[in-house]
Design a protein around this motif. Structure first.
Motif, PDB file in Angstrom:
ATOM      1  N   THR A 198      -7.623   9.863   2.882  1.00 48.51           N
ATOM      2  CA  THR A 198      -6.565  10.644   2.253  1.00 48.51           C
ATOM      3  C   THR A 198      -7.072  11.263   0.955  1.00 48.51           C
ATOM      4  OG1 THR A 198      -5.737   8.788   0.943  1.00 48.51           O
ATOM      5  CG2 THR A 198      -4.836   9.057   3.176  1.00 48.51           C
TER       6      THR A 198
ATOM      7  N   LEU B  63      -8.943   5.323   7.567  1.00 43.20           N
ATOM      8  CA  LEU B  63      -8.038   6.373   7.135  1.00 43.20           C
ATOM      9  C   LEU B  63      -8.610   7.033   5.881  1.00 43.20           C
ATOM     10  CD1 LEU B  63      -5.186   7.698   7.412  1.00 43.20           C
ATOM     11  CD2 LEU B  63      -4.364   5.910   5.852  1.00 43.20           C
TER      12      LEU B  63
ATOM     13  N   TYR C 263      -9.457   4.120   3.555  1.00 38.48           N
ATOM     14  CA  TYR C 263      -8.746   2.856   3.749  1.00 38.48           C
ATOM     15  C   TYR C 263      -9.183   2.221   5.062  1.00 38.48           C
ATOM     16  CZ  TYR C 263      -5.445   4.571   0.198  1.00 38.48           C
ATOM     17  OH  TYR C 263      -4.870   5.045  -0.939  1.00 38.48           O
TER      18      TYR C 263
ATOM     19  N   GLN D 263       0.339   6.195   8.855  1.00 41.71           N
ATOM     20  CA  GLN D 263      -0.926   5.706   8.306  1.00 41.71           C
ATOM     21  C   GLN D 263      -1.036   4.190   8.462  1.00 41.71           C
ATOM     22  OE1 GLN D 263      -0.427   7.283   4.367  1.00 41.71           O
ATOM     23  NE2 GLN D 263      -1.676   9.111   4.792  1.00 41.71           N
ATOM     24  N   ARG D 264       0.085   3.472   8.283  1.00 41.89           N
ATOM     25  CA  ARG D 264       0.048   2.023   8.482  1.00 41.89           C
ATOM     26  C   ARG D 264      -0.259   1.690   9.934  1.00 41.89           C
ATOM     27  NH1 ARG D 264       2.786  -0.703   4.153  1.00 41.89           N
ATOM     28  NH2 ARG D 264       3.726   0.772   2.701  1.00 41.89           N
TER      29      ARG D 264
ATOM     30  N   ALA E  45       0.839  -1.204   0.000  1.00 42.03           N
ATOM     31  CA  ALA E  45       0.000   0.000   0.000  1.00 42.03           C
ATOM     32  C   ALA E  45       0.869   1.248   0.000  1.00 42.03           C
ATOM     33  CB  ALA E  45      -0.931  -0.003   1.200  1.00 42.03           C
ATOM     34  N   ASP E  46       0.436   2.255  -0.730  1.00 39.00           N
ATOM     35  CA  ASP E  46       1.170   3.518  -0.832  1.00 39.00           C
ATOM     36  C   ASP E  46       0.827   4.400   0.366  1.00 39.00           C
ATOM     37  OD1 ASP E  46       2.681   5.601  -1.723  1.00 39.00           O
ATOM     38  OD2 ASP E  46       1.230   6.294  -3.228  1.00 39.00           O
ATOM     39  N   LEU E  47       1.300   3.978   1.542  1.00 44.21           N
ATOM     40  CA  LEU E  47       0.991   4.670   2.793  1.00 44.21           C
ATOM     41  C   LEU E  47       2.285   4.866   3.582  1.00 44.21           C
ATOM     42  CD1 LEU E  47      -2.141   2.559   3.807  1.00 44.21           C
ATOM     43  CD2 LEU E  47      -2.173   4.838   2.769  1.00 44.21           C
ATOM     44  N   ASP E  48       2.303   5.918   4.407  1.00 47.27           N
ATOM     45  CA  ASP E  48       3.489   6.140   5.242  1.00 47.27           C
ATOM     46  C   ASP E  48       3.355   5.330   6.535  1.00 47.27           C
ATOM     47  OD1 ASP E  48       1.751   7.553   6.957  1.00 47.27           O
ATOM     48  OD2 ASP E  48       2.188   9.466   5.959  1.00 47.27           O
TER      49      ASP E  48
ATOM     50  N   SER F 270      -9.484  -0.461   0.163  1.00 45.93           N
ATOM     51  CA  SER F 270      -9.573   0.975  -0.202  1.00 45.93           C
ATOM     52  C   SER F 270     -10.877   1.231  -0.952  1.00 45.93           C
ATOM     53  CB  SER F 270      -8.375   1.395  -1.060  1.00 45.93           C
ATOM     54  OG  SER F 270      -8.363   0.713  -2.302  1.00 45.93           O
TER      55      SER F 270
END
Length: 531
Positions: A198, A196, A209, A186-187, A180-183, A220
């Motif tokens: 965004t 979440l 998410y 966020q994880r 997943a394209d998350l920091d 998502s």
């Protein structure tokens, strides 16, 4: 509105206003349809999923589920019977087919309907003010609850099955946590089973998410876009349609003017080629209509002038033939005269012929001036009874066997009548001299003023004029006996000149039978004052 240009400008303005209003109305209707479609795409999957879950439950289970979902979504959910809902047949049909209805319930809120069970006709309903984050979170929880019932490996296929069957109108994707394209933060929040939200990749949408419990899958939802009331493609399409429709209507408006002018152009072309019978329809009081009427008047005038020209050429040639023949004969006789008496007699005859030619030319020129267009009339106040008395004094000695009687019946109201003295004198002289030629012993000239018009009657005790000849008698070069000899007198132009003189005075010339004398009764009348 008589100006054609004002009509065109007014028509163009009306077209632009009408088309603009139609465009605004079209945009409004399109936006209403788009808004309804947008709301249904957002709400359909969630409420279809809840309705299908309620179907196998008993009443108690349904109440517990509704209470839980109400807390989850943040809006009150209800079960209503289909008959209790104020829906039309089309909405019923859509519900029965399994569709979710979203109806505008007010300015801000909408009413959502989803059929739970057809047999009991139970419908899940709720009122939503706006699509909130809480509704999106509830949707994630409901989908995750469905996914955990399937093996972890089958969850992606199960998700797409739910999306198709329940009619979700937005993307649903399962992604591995490590992909997943998350920091990191966020994880962490997802690991704590938090939801979440965004911004989407384009910054104009949102993505929700949620981590599916006890799995490595991240669910998502989105991206979800806010509906734009005036998107650029729609405005472009509406603009093109507005310009096209405006151009078409303006073309039809101007085309009508162009066609009328083309008809005038074609008629003018035929006129130049010698077709004097051509006419156009003078429709409407606008500029083109007035132009068409002026064209018809011009064509009629030209046709009349050409006819008069032909008649005059034929008649003048005939009238000139006799005096010219007598002059030629007189010249021959002068050469052979044996004595002074014969010479004087021939010379006097030739002088009379020349005088006759001079009178004929004067008559022709006078008639031509009156017939070919409006002559220069110097209108002044004329004493009509005095003018009649002058004509009587001038013509009386010429035929002393005819009694000329002038009567003024105007009670003094005809002493200042608007008229052109020279032409009026000519008209009265022609009528009186014509009456003298045909009278047996008496001619009566009466002057009166009736209803604001000056009336002159010239009566005689001659044979009169047959009714079928009373209009034709005013035709140039026409005589009742169709004779053109000197013994008949005149050239057939006198009465034509009379009618044209009175015509240019805005009057009328008529002929009838004299009740008092039994012969002809010529009547002239024209306005006392010219306006």
């Amino acid at each position: 509105m008589n100006s054609i240009f004002l009509r065109i400008y007014g028509g163009m303005l009306l077209i632009l206003i009408t088309v603009s209003l139609l465009a605004l109305l079209s945009i409004r209707l399109i936006n209403d349809v788009r808004a309804e479609d947008y709301r249904e795409r957002i709400a359909s999957g969630t409420f279809r999923l809840m309705a299908d879950n309620l179907e196998p439950m008993d009443d108690a289970e349904r109440l517990r589920a509704l209470a839980a979902w109400t807390r989850l979504i943040g809006v009150p959910l209800q079960l209503n019977e289909l008959d209790d809902l104020d829906l039309d047949s089309s909405s019923w049909s859509r519900l029965i087919r399994g569709q979710v209805l979203v109806k505008q319930n007010g300015v801000e809120d909408v009413r959502v309907y989803s059929l739970v069970e057809l047999q009991s006709q139970m419908v899940l309903t709720t009122t939503i003010e706006r699509i909130t984050e809480q509704l999106g979170r509830a949707t994630l929880f409901l989908i995750a609850d469905e996914l955990v019932r399937a093996p972890e490996a089958d969850m992606p296929s199960r998700l797409q099955q739910l999306r198709r069957e329940k009619g979700f109108g937005y993307p649903l994707v399962l992604t591995r946590m490590n992909e997943a394209d998350l920091d990191a933060d966020q994880r962490r929040r997802l690991e704590e089973l938090d939801t979440l939200m965004t911004l989407g990749p384009d910054g104009d949408s949102i993505v929700l998410y949620m981590k599916v419990p006890d799995t490595e899958w991240v669910l998502s939802l989105g991206p979800l876009y806010q509906m734009k009331e005036f998107p650029a493609p729609m405005l472009l399409i509406v603009g093109v349609l507005v310009l096209t429709l405006s151009g078409l209507l303006i073309y039809l408006l101007v085309r009508q003017l162009e066609q009328r002018l083309m008809v005038l152009e074609a008629a003018a072309t035929q006129l130049t080629r010698g077709n004097l019978d051509v006419r156009v329809d003078a429709l409407g009081p606008d500029s083109v209509g007035r132009l068409a009427k002026a064209f018809n008047d011009m064509a009629s005038h030209l046709q009349r002038l050409m006819a008069i020209q032909r008649e005059m050429i034929g008649a003048v040639s005939h009238e000139l033939r006799t005096p010219i023949a007598r002059l030629r004969f007189g010249l021959e006789m002068v050469e052979t005269a044996d004595n002074e008496a014969d010479l004087n007699r021939y010379m006097q005859g030739m002088d009379g012929d020349l005088s006759e030619l001079d009178k004929l030319v004067d008559e022709i020129l006078t008639y031509a001036r009156l017939e070919q267009g409006a002559p220069a009339l110097n209108m002044v106040g004329v004493d009509v009874p005095a003018m009649v008395a002058q004509v009587v004094s001038e013509l009386g000695p010429l035929q002393q066997n005819i009694n000329l009687q002038a009567r003024d019946l105007s009670l003094g109201r005809a002493t200042r009548i608007d008229a052109e003295p020279r032409y009026l004198h000519r008209a009265i002289t022609n009528l009186v001299s014509n009456a003298q030629r045909h009278a047996s012993s008496q001619v009566r000239i009466s002057t009166r003023v009736v209803y604001g018009r000056c009336v002159i009657n010239v009566e005689d005790d001659g044979p009169g004029i047959a009714e079928e000849w009373r209009e034709r008698i005013f035709t140039p070069f026409l005589r009742l006996d169709d004779s053109r000899t000197r013994s008949s007198g005149g050239y057939g132009l006198g009465l034509s000149i009379v009618r044209r003189v009175i015509y240019w005075h805005n009057g009328r010339t008529r002929v009838g039978r004299s009740e008092a004398l039994g012969g002809a009764d010529f009547s002239l009348d024209w306005p006392v004052q010219r306006r």
